[in-house]
Each structure stands twice: as structure tokens, then as C-alpha cells.
Design a protein around this motif. Structure first.
Motif, PDB file in Angstrom:
ATOM      1  N   ILE A 126       0.806  -1.234   0.000  1.00 54.15           N
ATOM      2  CA  ILE A 126       0.000   0.000   0.000  1.00 54.15           C
ATOM      3  C   ILE A 126       0.837   1.281   0.000  1.00 54.15           C
ATOM      4  CG2 ILE A 126      -1.675   1.350   1.315  1.00 54.15           C
ATOM      5  CD1 ILE A 126      -2.993  -1.277   2.145  1.00 54.15           C
ATOM      6  N   PRO A 127       1.828   1.441   0.897  1.00 54.35           N
ATOM      7  CA  PRO A 127       2.613   2.684   0.886  1.00 54.35           C
ATOM      8  C   PRO A 127       3.319   2.934  -0.450  1.00 54.35           C
ATOM      9  CG  PRO A 127       3.015   1.451   2.899  1.00 54.35           C
ATOM     10  CD  PRO A 127       2.253   0.549   1.988  1.00 54.35           C
ATOM     11  N   VAL A 128       3.797   1.853  -1.076  1.00 54.35           N
ATOM     12  CA  VAL A 128       4.494   2.001  -2.349  1.00 54.35           C
ATOM     13  C   VAL A 128       3.510   2.402  -3.449  1.00 54.35           C
ATOM     14  CG1 VAL A 128       6.054   0.912  -3.995  1.00 54.35           C
ATOM     15  CG2 VAL A 128       6.106   0.220  -1.598  1.00 54.35           C
ATOM     16  N   MET A 129       2.333   1.792  -3.444  1.00 56.73           N
ATOM     17  CA  MET A 129       1.314   2.144  -4.437  1.00 56.73           C
ATOM     18  C   MET A 129       0.902   3.612  -4.298  1.00 56.73           C
ATOM     19  SD  MET A 129      -1.217  -1.156  -4.838  1.00 56.73           S
ATOM     20  CE  MET A 129      -1.371  -1.592  -3.107  1.00 56.73           C
ATOM     21  N   GLU A 130       0.717   4.055  -3.066  1.00 56.60           N
ATOM     22  CA  GLU A 130       0.335   5.453  -2.845  1.00 56.60           C
ATOM     23  C   GLU A 130       1.442   6.407  -3.284  1.00 56.60           C
ATOM     24  OE1 GLU A 130      -0.751   5.397   1.310  1.00 56.60           O
ATOM     25  OE2 GLU A 130      -2.879   5.297   0.775  1.00 56.60           O
ATOM     26  N   LYS A 131       2.692   5.979  -3.120  1.00 59.02           N
ATOM     27  CA  LYS A 131       3.807   6.802  -3.573  1.00 59.02           C
ATOM     28  C   LYS A 131       3.797   6.935  -5.090  1.00 59.02           C
ATOM     29  CE  LYS A 131       7.577   9.162  -2.997  1.00 59.02           C
ATOM     30  NZ  LYS A 131       7.535  10.502  -2.355  1.00 59.02           N
ATOM     31  N   HIS A 132       3.509   5.840  -5.782  1.00 49.91           N
ATOM     32  CA  HIS A 132       3.423   5.886  -7.245  1.00 49.91           C
ATOM     33  C   HIS A 132       2.303   6.825  -7.697  1.00 49.91           C
ATOM     34  CE1 HIS A 132       6.473   2.994  -8.055  1.00 49.91           C
ATOM     35  NE2 HIS A 132       5.833   1.968  -7.531  1.00 49.91           N
ATOM     36  N   GLU A 169       7.610  -8.404 -14.433  1.00 52.16           N
ATOM     37  CA  GLU A 169       6.678  -7.377 -13.984  1.00 52.16           C
ATOM     38  C   GLU A 169       5.579  -7.143 -15.018  1.00 52.16           C
ATOM     39  OE1 GLU A 169       7.499  -5.064 -10.746  1.00 52.16           O
ATOM     40  OE2 GLU A 169       7.656  -7.244 -10.694  1.00 52.16           O
ATOM     41  N   THR A 170       5.957  -7.148 -16.280  1.00 52.53           N
ATOM     42  CA  THR A 170       4.996  -6.838 -17.344  1.00 52.53           C
ATOM     43  C   THR A 170       3.961  -7.942 -17.550  1.00 52.53           C
ATOM     44  OG1 THR A 170       6.666  -7.657 -18.909  1.00 52.53           O
ATOM     45  CG2 THR A 170       6.506  -5.278 -18.619  1.00 52.53           C
ATOM     46  N   ASP A 171       4.157  -9.096 -16.921  1.00 48.22           N
ATOM     47  CA  ASP A 171       3.163 -10.167 -17.045  1.00 48.22           C
ATOM     48  C   ASP A 171       1.849  -9.813 -16.342  1.00 48.22           C
ATOM     49  OD1 ASP A 171       4.876 -11.804 -18.503  1.00 48.22           O
ATOM     50  OD2 ASP A 171       5.745 -12.703 -16.713  1.00 48.22           O
ATOM     51  N   TYR A 172       1.871  -8.783 -15.527  1.00 44.91           N
ATOM     52  CA  TYR A 172       0.668  -8.344 -14.834  1.00 44.91           C
ATOM     53  C   TYR A 172      -0.100  -7.294 -15.637  1.00 44.91           C
ATOM     54  CZ  TYR A 172       2.590 -10.735 -10.753  1.00 44.91           C
ATOM     55  OH  TYR A 172       3.086 -11.696  -9.880  1.00 44.91           O
ATOM     56  N   LYS A 190      -0.292  -8.036  -7.591  1.00 44.31           N
ATOM     57  CA  LYS A 190       0.505  -8.910  -6.730  1.00 44.31           C
ATOM     58  C   LYS A 190      -0.137  -9.069  -5.355  1.00 44.31           C
ATOM     59  CE  LYS A 190       5.142  -8.305  -8.689  1.00 44.31           C
ATOM     60  NZ  LYS A 190       6.527  -7.849  -8.411  1.00 44.31           N
ATOM     61  N   SER A 191      -0.752  -8.005  -4.886  1.00 39.10           N
ATOM     62  CA  SER A 191      -1.381  -8.069  -3.557  1.00 39.10           C
ATOM     63  C   SER A 191      -2.547  -9.051  -3.529  1.00 39.10           C
ATOM     64  CB  SER A 191      -1.866  -6.677  -3.139  1.00 39.10           C
ATOM     65  OG  SER A 191      -2.964  -6.261  -3.933  1.00 39.10           O
ATOM     66  N   ALA A 199       1.894   0.935 -10.026  1.00 44.85           N
ATOM     67  CA  ALA A 199       0.904   0.768  -8.958  1.00 44.85           C
ATOM     68  C   ALA A 199      -0.035  -0.401  -9.272  1.00 44.85           C
ATOM     69  CB  ALA A 199       0.100   2.049  -8.783  1.00 44.85           C
ATOM     70  N   LYS A 200      -0.423  -0.536 -10.537  1.00 49.33           N
ATOM     71  CA  LYS A 200      -1.308  -1.639 -10.930  1.00 49.33           C
ATOM     72  C   LYS A 200      -0.630  -2.991 -10.729  1.00 49.33           C
ATOM     73  CE  LYS A 200      -3.816  -3.772 -14.691  1.00 49.33           C
ATOM     74  NZ  LYS A 200      -4.222  -3.773 -16.117  1.00 49.33           N
ATOM     75  N   ILE A 201       0.644  -3.077 -11.074  1.00 47.52           N
ATOM     76  CA  ILE A 201       1.392  -4.322 -10.908  1.00 47.52           C
ATOM     77  C   ILE A 201       1.403  -4.751  -9.437  1.00 47.52           C
ATOM     78  CG2 ILE A 201       3.716  -5.328 -11.000  1.00 47.52           C
ATOM     79  CD1 ILE A 201       4.138  -3.636 -13.574  1.00 47.52           C
TER      80      ILE A 201
END
Length: 292
Positions: free
Chosen positions: A158-164, A226-229, A207-208, A201-203
Motif C-alpha cells: 500500500i505505501p508504495v502504491m500510494e507513492k506511485h 513485472e509486465t506479465d501483470y 501482486k497483492s 501501482a497496478k502491478i
């Protein structure tokens, strides 16, 4: 009396001599001043005009180069090679004039090219912004839901997604500023950087959902990179945001995946998912006999 007149005439002669000297000096100074004083005559204007044309050519050359640089991958990745070839030829023509010192001609050529590049960059940036807007509206509620769901997996993301998402908004503001002052090349650059942050953020969001996958599970689910997502269309934009050509990157990704699978096989002696497939095929005859 005679002495007085002689003195008077001597003084008068001296005064006249001094006056003549002063007049001669003033005339000489006036002539010299005319030679050294700056002239407002039209003869000096071509020089100033030439300097202005040179500065204009330099400025337009730089702006055209920046726009050309940021447009290259976009034009080639999205089937606009003809536009790229045409723009490249126009730049080469203007650069030739510039190198010959034909400042006015070069400036006009670079101006025409910049107008063309701005139109291409603005159209591509608009497409990127539309994708970004839709993706942000899709991602943001899911991140909020993930934060509120106490039982959800992948909360560490979550913190990383919000940073993105925050970086995306900062780049959006930067792109808006560049667009307003007419720098469409930089506008496109920031637009692509913002979309890249949303893809990251979508990747993490994907994963989550799946929790922590073991190596074999990742390989069997084809979640190696990563791009497989991302969808194939999103991967194309992902590559464009990274300023690389999608066609060549796809080949590199396939090679990388094959290398990972080969390493897995050499260590385990089996292909990914092979054990599960064998188990399923071994059980099928028995279940078939049971049905009989």
C-alpha cells in the motif's frame, strides 16, 4: 603713445592667435567625435538583425531536437513510421542550413518542423492522458478498499502504491505547465512518466491479490516478469514510457523468460507445472474406471 599702440596690437595679435587655435581644435575634435560616435544609420541594422536570426535559429533548433527525441519511440511504437521519417528528413534539412550559417532560412525551417512536431506530440500526449485518467479511476478505489479490508493480503504494498500515485499527480502538474507554455515535447515526456507510475501501482495491486507465490507457481501462472501483470496493449505503452521499442523488447522478454525456465529445469529436472499435470493425468484413468 607709440609704445601703447605697439603693446595694444601685440596683445590683439596674441588674442587672435589663441582664438584661431581654439577654433581649429574644436573643429578637429568635432570631426573625431563624428568618427567614433555610434551611428544610428541603417547600415548597422543588418548586423543586429543577423544576430537576432542566429539566436532564433539556435532556440528553435534546440526545441525541435527535444520534441524529436521524445517523439521517436511513440511514432515507431504506434505505427507512425512515415511521420518519423518525414520529421527526421525535415530536421536534417534545417540542420544543414544551420551548419552553413544560413540563420534566417534555418530558423524558418526549424519553426515549421517544431509546429509539426508539437501537433504530433500533443496528440500522443492526449492519448496517454486519457489512459492515465481511466487507470487512476480504476486503481484508486481498489487501493482504498485494500487499506480498509483487515483480512486482505498484500497490505505491505500500500505505501508504495500510494507513492506511485503521488508521483503520477506531480508529473501531471509538470506536464500541464509545459503544455501551457507551449513545450509539447516535454508535455509528452511527463505524460508518459505519469502513466508509467500508474502501471507500477497496478502491478503491485495485482501482486497483492495473489499473495506470495512460490517460484514454480509464478512460472506455471506465467507471472515471471513485472509486465506479465499488464495486458499486451498496456505493455506496449509501458515500453513507450521507458523510451524503448516494443518490438525489440518483446524479443528480449521472451529470451529472459526462456532463460528463467531453463534454470528452473536444470535445478529441478522438470518443467514448471509438470508435477501437477502428471498427477492429474495419473488420476484420470482411475476415475474413469470408477465410473465404469
Amino acid at each position: 603713445m607709440s609704445l601703447f599702440f605697439r603693446s595694444f596690437f601685440s596683445i590683439r595679435t596674441l588674442v587672435l592667435a589663441i582664438l584661431v587655435s581654439l577654433i581649429t581644435f574644436a573643429s578637429s575634435y568635432s570631426q573625431e567625435a563624428k568618427k567614433t560616435a555610434p551611428s544610428d544609420s541603417p547600415e548597422t541594422k543588418p548586423t543586429n538583425s543577423n544576430v537576432d536570426q542566429k539566436s532564433k535559429a539556435y532556440s528553435l533548433r534546440k526545441k525541435s531536437w527535444v520534441a524529436l527525441r521524445y517523439l521517436r519511440t511513440s511514432l515507431l511504437n504506434f505505427g507512425k513510421k512515415a511521420d518519423w521519417d518525414s520529421s527526421l528528413a525535415d530536421y536534417a534539412k534545417a540542420e544543414s542550413s544551420f551548419q552553413r550559417g544560413e540563420w534566417e532560412l534555418a530558423g524558418n525551417q526549424f519553426q515549421t518542423l517544431k509546429t509539426k512536431l508539437d501537433q504530433l506530440a500533443e496528440a500522443q500526449a492526449k492519448e496517454v492522458f486519457n489512459r492515465s485518467d481511466a487507470l487512476e479511476k480504476d486503481i484508486q478505489p481498489k487501493i482504498v478498499d485494500l487499506k480498509l479490508n483487515t483480512e486482505a493480503l498484500g497490505k505491505q504494498y500500500i505505501p508504495v502504491m500510494e507513492k506511485h500515485l503521488q508521483i503520477y499527480r506531480d508529473t501531471w502538474q509538470a506536464a500541464k505547465l509545459e503544455r501551457e507554455i507551449g513545450n509539447q515535447g516535454q508535455n509528452l515526456y511527463f505524460a508518459k512518466q505519469g502513466l508509467l507510475q500508474l502501471y507500477k501501482a497496478k502491478i503491485l495491486l495485482e501482486k497483492s491479490k495473489e499473495g506470495k507465490l512460490e517460484s514454480e507457481e509464478k512460472l506455471s501462472k506465467n507471472k515471471v516478469l513485472e509486465t506479465d501483470y499488464l495486458t499486451p496493449e498496456e505493455v506496449k505503452y509501458w515500453d513507450d514510457c521507458l523510451e524503448v521499442l516494443n518490438e525489440s523488447e518483446e524479443k528480449n522478454r521472451q529470451k529472459e523468460k526462456q532463460a528463467i525456465i531453463s534454470v528452473y529445469q536444470s535445478r529441478t529436472g522438470k518443467k514448471p507445472g509438470e508435477a501437477k499435470n502428471n498427477s492429474g493425468s495419473a488420476n484420470s484413468p482411475a476415475s474413469g474406471e470408477g465410473k465404469k
